[in-house]
Design an enzyme around this catalytic site. Structure first.
Site, mmCIF file in Angstrom:
data_model
loop_
_atom_site.group_PDB
_atom_site.id
_atom_site.type_symbol
_atom_site.label_atom_id
_atom_site.label_comp_id
_atom_site.label_asym_id
_atom_site.label_seq_id
_atom_site.Cartn_x
_atom_site.Cartn_y
_atom_site.Cartn_z
ATOM 1 N N LYS A 74 -34.041 93.606 48.785
ATOM 2 C CA LYS A 74 -35.201 94.504 48.706
ATOM 3 C C LYS A 74 -34.856 95.870 49.308
ATOM 4 C CE LYS A 74 -38.291 90.536 48.720
ATOM 5 N NZ LYS A 74 -39.122 89.608 49.487
ATOM 6 N N GLN A 118 -41.377 88.908 55.545
ATOM 7 C CA GLN A 118 -40.679 87.916 54.720
ATOM 8 C C GLN A 118 -41.118 86.495 55.092
ATOM 9 O OE1 GLN A 118 -38.530 88.655 52.122
ATOM 10 N NE2 GLN A 118 -38.538 86.476 51.694
ATOM 11 N N ASP A 141 -46.995 93.344 49.218
ATOM 12 C CA ASP A 141 -46.862 91.990 48.666
ATOM 13 C C ASP A 141 -48.195 91.497 48.104
ATOM 14 O OD1 ASP A 141 -44.378 90.889 48.518
ATOM 15 O OD2 ASP A 141 -44.377 90.052 50.547
#
Ligand code: NAP
Length: 307
Positions: A74, A118, A141
């Site tokens: 990412k 994460q 997200d």
């Protein structure tokens, strides 16, 4: 099911009974590359206009090797499109208060447009609680309760990356969702639930199936659009698919003989009218949509700054 063959490779089937039809193999790699190219162009325009680069902060707790690879990917992808990555790592035994303090600090930092925690986090931490602390405007997200609520209410907001990526794949493949029977197998907060909401917003008739669903093959056979996110290697067989259906395989199952989806691709491609491969289907879209969300978050934050 109507679709045009824009971003797919036709595959010819010799159907039983002599009829020949082609199946579109939806090329997620090519579509993701196009999304990234658009984001690169739009990030450059944003930076020229505002004098700022969008920033993406990643928070990784612990040393899980797979998570470290995802975070690294990412960060690299961010840099490639002109987004500034900020890498935050905490030890596996970091107390919740330390992660909370970091997220609060990132919420307040002007250079940080998007924050990604994460998952999974180590067992002593609560991933839902921690992601819920991320400011909704920075929730790239799309997993906070507020973002989930905005999606459920049909309001604008940041959408979870993988289901948003599936919507782009369906659009690029020219799939008409209006009134279509869509079946989503899997009901996770990460994918299945937001996927069903996005399909509903696009006027599909949506069924969400899960491990307690009775006669799953029969439910799947109803689908014009079948989307599978279960995490079981090649679970969906050809006899669970209606001829001509569009099949989207979200599953990623690694074994000694490589990476496979939740759909038995080799058999199902002869039944479906369009299908995503694994790898090269849904997977590449997730990071592309994260980059797009980070730019969207930067745009939203900038539009709130008084001139
Ligand atoms: P998850 O949280 O484990 O959810 C799995 C879902 O599948 C659950 O709703 C579960 O039902 C259902 N399920 C399990 N066994 C089933 C069965 N035999 N029949 C019907 N439903 C069944 O997984 P997830 O996070 O949604 O991920 C699913 C898969 O997608 C995984 O392979 C993951 O690696 C992949 N994935 C890929 C990407 C990407 O970027 N390509 C992104 C996200 C996920 P219950 O709720 O009843 O337990």
């Amino acid at each position: 099911m109507g679709f045009t063959n824009i971003y797919g490779v036709p595959h010819w089937n010799d159907a039983e009974g002599g009829g020949r039809h082609s199946t579109t193999i939806i090329d997620g790699k090519a579509i993701a590359a196009r999304v990234r190219a658009e984001v690169t162009r739009d990030v450059a325009a944003f930076t020229a206009r505002t004098g700022r680069r969008p920033g993406l902060a990643t928070v990784l707790v612990g040393e899980d090797p797979a998570s470290a690879i995802y975070v690294g990917g990412k960060q690299k992808a961010s840099r490639e499109v002109g987004i500034e990555p900020y890498d935050h790592r905490l030890p596996a035994d970091a107390p919740s208060s330390e992660v909370e303090a970091l997220i609060e600090r990132l919420n307040a930092e002007e250079n940080v447009s998007g924050i990604l925690c994460q998952l999974p986090v180590p067992a002593h931490l609560d991933g839902v609680h921690l992601t819920g602390l991320i400011d909704a405007g920075k929730d790239v997200d799309g997993l906070t309760p507020l973002s989930a609520g905005l999606l459920a209410l049909g309001r604008e907001g940041l959408r979870p990356c993988t289901p948003a990526g599936v919507m782009v794949l369906l659009e690029e493949a020219g799939v008409d969702l209006q009134g279509a029977e869509a079946v989503v197998v899997g009901r996770s907060n990460l994918f299945g639930k937001p996927m069903a909401q996005l399909l509903l917003a696009a006027n599909a008739t949506v069924t969400t199936a899960h491990s307690r669903t009775r006669d799953l093959p029969a439910v799947c056979r109803r689908a014009d659009v079948l989307i599978v996110a279960v995490g079981r290697d090649r679970m969906v067989r050809a006899d669970s698919v209606k001829p001509g259906a569009v099949v989207i395989d979200v599953g990623m199952n690694r074994s000694d003989d490589g990476l496979h989806g939740d759909v038995d691709f080799e058999a199902v491609k002869d039944v479906a009218s369009a299908i995503t491969p694994v790898p090269g289907g849904v997977g590449p879209m997730t990071i592309a949509m994260l980059l797009r969300n980070t730019l969207q978050a930067a745009e939203m934050a900038h539009s709130e700054v008084p001139a």
